[in-house]
Design an enzyme around this catalytic site. Sequence first.
Site, short mmCIF file in Angstrom:
data_model
loop_
_atom_site.label_atom_id
_atom_site.label_comp_id
_atom_site.label_asym_id
_atom_site.label_seq_id
_atom_site.Cartn_x
_atom_site.Cartn_y
_atom_site.Cartn_z
N HIS A 277 -9.71 1.37 4.91
CA HIS A 277 -8.39 1.55 5.51
C HIS A 277 -8.49 2.50 6.70
CE1 HIS A 277 -4.22 2.75 6.10
NE2 HIS A 277 -3.91 1.58 5.55
N GLU B 175 -6.78 4.89 7.64
CA GLU B 175 -6.57 6.32 7.38
C GLU B 175 -7.78 6.98 6.70
OE1 GLU B 175 -2.82 5.82 5.40
OE2 GLU B 175 -1.93 5.26 7.31
N SER C 81 2.75 -1.75 10.54
CA SER C 81 4.19 -1.68 10.86
C SER C 81 4.96 -2.97 10.56
CB SER C 81 4.40 -1.30 12.33
OG SER C 81 3.92 0.02 12.55
N GLY D 256 1.77 2.58 10.94
CA GLY D 256 2.75 3.67 10.86
C GLY D 256 3.39 4.05 12.19
N GLU E 186 -5.92 -4.92 10.71
CA GLU E 186 -4.94 -3.86 10.90
C GLU E 186 -5.31 -3.07 12.16
OE1 GLU E 186 -2.75 -2.67 7.13
OE2 GLU E 186 -4.56 -1.47 7.16
N ASN F 246 0.86 -1.18 0.00
CA ASN F 246 0.00 0.00 0.00
C ASN F 246 0.90 1.24 0.00
OD1 ASN F 246 -1.89 1.98 0.37
ND2 ASN F 246 -2.26 1.53 2.53
N TRP F 247 0.98 1.87 -1.15
CA TRP F 247 1.90 3.02 -1.28
C TRP F 247 1.33 4.31 -0.69
CZ3 TRP F 247 4.72 2.92 -6.72
CH2 TRP F 247 5.64 1.87 -6.71
N LYS F 248 0.08 4.28 -0.29
CA LYS F 248 -0.59 5.48 0.26
C LYS F 248 -0.39 6.66 -0.70
CE LYS F 248 0.45 3.61 4.76
NZ LYS F 248 0.09 3.71 6.16
C1 PEP Z 1 -1.06 0.27 5.81
O1 PEP Z 1 -0.96 1.28 5.15
O2 PEP Z 1 -2.03 -0.48 5.66
C2 PEP Z 1 -0.04 -0.05 6.79
C3 PEP Z 1 -0.13 -1.17 7.45
O3 PEP Z 1 0.97 0.86 6.96
P1 PEP Z 1 2.37 0.64 7.72
O4 PEP Z 1 2.91 -0.68 7.24
O5 PEP Z 1 3.21 1.78 7.31
O6 PEP Z 1 2.08 0.59 9.17
#
Ligand code: PEP
Length: 249
Positions: A99, A101, A210, A173, A167, A11-13
């Site tokens: 997600h 975010e 993470s 993050g 998640e 997931n490049w966000k």
């Molecule tokens: C994500 O964006 O779904 C995610 C798990 O981010 P990160 O790995 O940076 O915590």
Amino acid sequence: MTNNNMIFIANWKMNGEKNHISGVNKTIKFLKKSKNKKNQIIYCPPFTLISSIKNKVKNSIIKVGAQNLSQLNDYGAFTGSINSKLIKSAGGEYVIVGHSEVRNQENDILINKKIHSALKEKLKVILCIGETYKEKKNNKTLSVLKRQITIALKNIKKINNIIFAYEPRWAIGTGKIPKTSELRKNFEDINNIINKLKKNQKYKIIYGGSVNSKNVLELKKINDLKGFLIGSASLSAKNFIDIIKKSTN
Ligand code: PEP
């Protein structure tokens, strides 16, 4: 756990200018050499890169997806919105829904509408579920997961095209991951919730939050864990490949 058919989602966000996609070449090269041909690798870049990445990976096993979608199936005057049809026409086969975010601006009912819309266009859904830190501290994780899954799956008959991504929102993050015992319990609870709602159906649960090449060995101790949703670590092809290498053998 058997480690030969896992799912790895990048997931490049909101990252990735056009030249960033050269990193995908390294993953293609690695996968060509790898003996393991059963893993599923999915890139979810920003909308702007879906078609270029699709073009790059067309001769590999890599698939491409979007990070969100509009709940509206029909085209129309909705400035700035992207729906499932547009994702498909750009080459996307998957879409992340709910997600962490974006959950701040979306409720469970909207997430359910988005899943309906994606499945209608035959996109595969990566459904994110998970509790906040406050909910975890107040022992609300189980009830939050129950609510999120139950509403997300309302009037959805078949879940074979849904990947459940657990998640914990506090792990995204932050560099923090759940304890193995905590993760094992939450995976068990998620399985129980899904099995109760959709008897005898096949589905997969992956973990996100993470994930990196150092903690992946600890995380993969969970029996039912079938892969990872990887955010910041997936921005570096080297780190992404290291995670795949360490998780599978
Ligand atoms: C994500 O964006 O779904 C995610 C798990 O981010 P990160 O790995 O940076 O915590």
